[in-house]
Design an enzyme around this catalytic site. Structure first.
Site, PDB file in Angstrom:
ATOM      1  N   CYS A  41       0.824  -1.220   0.000  1.00 64.27           N
ATOM      2  CA  CYS A  41       0.000   0.000   0.000  1.00 64.27           C
ATOM      3  C   CYS A  41       0.860   1.273   0.000  1.00 64.27           C
ATOM      4  O   CYS A  41       1.425   1.619  -1.017  1.00 64.27           O
ATOM      5  CB  CYS A  41      -0.991  -0.028   1.149  1.00 64.27           C
ATOM      6  SG  CYS A  41      -2.278  -1.251   0.881  1.00 64.27           S
ATOM      7  N   HIS A  79      -3.848  -5.312   0.518  1.00 66.46           N
ATOM      8  CA  HIS A  79      -3.440  -5.975   1.759  1.00 66.46           C
ATOM      9  C   HIS A  79      -3.450  -7.497   1.621  1.00 66.46           C
ATOM     10  O   HIS A  79      -4.518  -8.111   1.699  1.00 66.46           O
ATOM     11  CB  HIS A  79      -4.367  -5.555   2.901  1.00 66.46           C
ATOM     12  CG  HIS A  79      -4.123  -4.171   3.388  1.00 66.46           C
ATOM     13  ND1 HIS A  79      -3.309  -3.895   4.473  1.00 66.46           N
ATOM     14  CD2 HIS A  79      -4.551  -2.975   2.931  1.00 66.46           C
ATOM     15  CE1 HIS A  79      -3.260  -2.586   4.661  1.00 66.46           C
ATOM     16  NE2 HIS A  79      -4.010  -2.006   3.737  1.00 66.46           N
ATOM     17  N   GLU A 139      -2.493  -9.631   3.784  1.00 64.46           N
ATOM     18  CA  GLU A 139      -2.902 -10.250   5.050  1.00 64.46           C
ATOM     19  C   GLU A 139      -4.417 -10.269   5.189  1.00 64.46           C
ATOM     20  O   GLU A 139      -4.967 -11.054   5.963  1.00 64.46           O
ATOM     21  CB  GLU A 139      -2.259  -9.525   6.235  1.00 64.46           C
ATOM     22  CG  GLU A 139      -3.003  -8.323   6.762  1.00 64.46           C
ATOM     23  CD  GLU A 139      -2.982  -7.115   5.848  1.00 64.46           C
ATOM     24  OE1 GLU A 139      -3.732  -6.153   6.090  1.00 64.46           O
ATOM     25  OE2 GLU A 139      -2.210  -7.128   4.865  1.00 64.46           O
TER      26      GLU A 139
END
Length: 424
Positions: A312, A396, A398
């Protein structure tokens, strides 16, 4: 007909019942009512009434009911399309300076718990929702969403038309707004506040970053762990720059066999290189990458020397460090359902995203490969440059909250570090 009448008249009890007039009952309710100071009691409503306003810079005023903290707060309004994970969203440091509007109408039903926090505190400016759950139902719940926000001085509003506001943001782009529960402030005053405040060009990462280095020691619990394939048995040392890093990024790296040292956003590149790590992670974070030139310089000093991975904000900083440009998107990407195509293998991933800025691929120098593309708007969602040992994603992996389609990228970063370690 006559026989029926004879039966009625022959039974005096039946006649009295049929002819008796209905009784009228009057119910009187009394309660302790507040006084206006003159001794006159004021009626107290059994439901909450609108006591807050959201005033947008386009001049629109939205009446709502408040929860969480009270007062007046200014921020940039963005909408998030995730269907779940509101606690992870409100504790994501990348939302610093922003009001998060949830498009999912029902929020708060699972309450709040300590385990699902993505950072040490809430950094968002406020929360805007359609319906606030009146009860919680989850075995891990420790407190309600309203109490959680109030304890952290975060404002929230509900019973507002979030669909209408979302349509406005999609048409006009992200808007600056002011949340207020203060009746003494006029709509014109709040509108002026929204039009004189700006989030562009502001360094927001210094306010969410850690103040000193620390070792990450938390691990992912076995009940929440997944994707065991491809793990390394050898511990690799990763230095993670905290531009607003989420805890689950660190947990995923740790689960792939990495020892992690987290450093502040202003940590000198020379100090990082002295630590001789196997790799460096440039994390997610809030705001405009052009507002943090010191971070871009740090990235420039590190790339090419050791493997790096940007997520990001880290992806955007890598883009600028390579000579590319970033730009502010109309309303950004916020949610857990964004389709991305991996151009390296043709695979489509459903990803979790949270960013208002993007890298312009046309501005990148020769040799930089665009590895991922957002299928909603064609924007750049990933970069790689094998000669400089770098990789990045504009979303993202994760995915907290969100799908786990992109989790294998942590394994790719581990493989990149292992290959370079073998060369040494």
């Amino acid at each position: 007909m006559d026989s029926a009448l004879r039966i009625i008249h022959s039974n005096s009890l039946s006649t009295s019942v049929l002819c008796k007039k209905p009784m009228v009952f009057t119910v009187k309710c009394s309660s302790i009512s507040p006084s206006d100071g003159s001794g006159t009691a004021l009626a107290e409503r059994p439901w909450k009434i609108a006591d807050a306003r959201l005033v947008l810079e386009d001049g629109s005023v939205w009446r709502a009911k408040s929860f969480g903290a009270s007062g007046t707060q200014v921020g940039e309004v963005v909408f998030n399309t995730s269907l779940m994970g509101y606690q992870e969203i409100i504790t994501d440091p990348s939302y610093a300076g922003q009001f998060v509007l949830m498009t999912n109408p029902h929020i708060g039903n699972t309450g709040v718990n300590f385990d699902d926090q993505e950072s040490r505190e809430c950094f968002l400016a406020g929360l805007v929702i359609r319906s606030l759950s009146i009860s919680t139902s989850n075995w891990r719940c420790t407190e309600t969403l309203g109490d959680y926000l109030a304890a952290r001085n975060i404002m929230g509003i509900y019973d507002v038309d979030t669909r209408a506001i979302t349509r406005r943001l999609r048409e006009d782009g992200s808007l600056i707004g002011v949340l207020s529960t203060e009746e003494c402030k006029t709509d014109e005053e709040l509108l002026d506040m929204s039009r004189t405040w700006d989030i562009v060009g502001v360094d927001l990462i210094s306010g969410v970053s850690c103040k000193s280095p620390y070792e990450w020691v938390d691990t992912t619990g076995s009940e929440w762990d997944f994707n065991f394939s491809g793990r390394t048995k050898e511990t690799l040392h990763v230095v993670a720059y905290d531009f607003g890093i989420k805890h689950n990024i660190l947990r995923r790296l740790a689960s792939y066999g990495c020892k992690i040292t987290v450093v502040p956003s202003t940590w000198p590149a020379s100090e990082t290189l002295k630590m001789k790590p196997d790799g460096v992670l440039f994390s997610n974070g809030p705001g405009d990458p052009s507002a943090v030139p010191y971070a871009v310089e740090t990235v420039k000093e590190i790339i090419g020397k050791i493997p790096v991975f940007g997520i990001c904000m880290g992806h955007q900083l890598l883009g600028q460090a390579l000579g590319g440009k970033t730009f502010k998107m109309k309303f950004g990407h916020h949610g857990g359902n964004h389709p991305v195509r991996n151009l390296q293998n043709g695979r489509v991933e459903i990803s979790a995203q949270n960013h208002n800025y993007a890298v312009d691929p046309a501005s990148l120098p020769k040799g930089v490969e665009v590895t991922h593309v957002n299928l909603n708007d064609g924007s750049c969602a990933g970069l790689a440059f094998s000669q400089l040992k770098l990789m990045s994603l504009q979303y993202h992996p994760e995915a907290s909250p969100g799908p786990h389609d992109s989790d294998p990228v942590f394994g790719e970063f581990v493989q990149l570090m292992e290959r370079e370690k073998q060369k040494a």
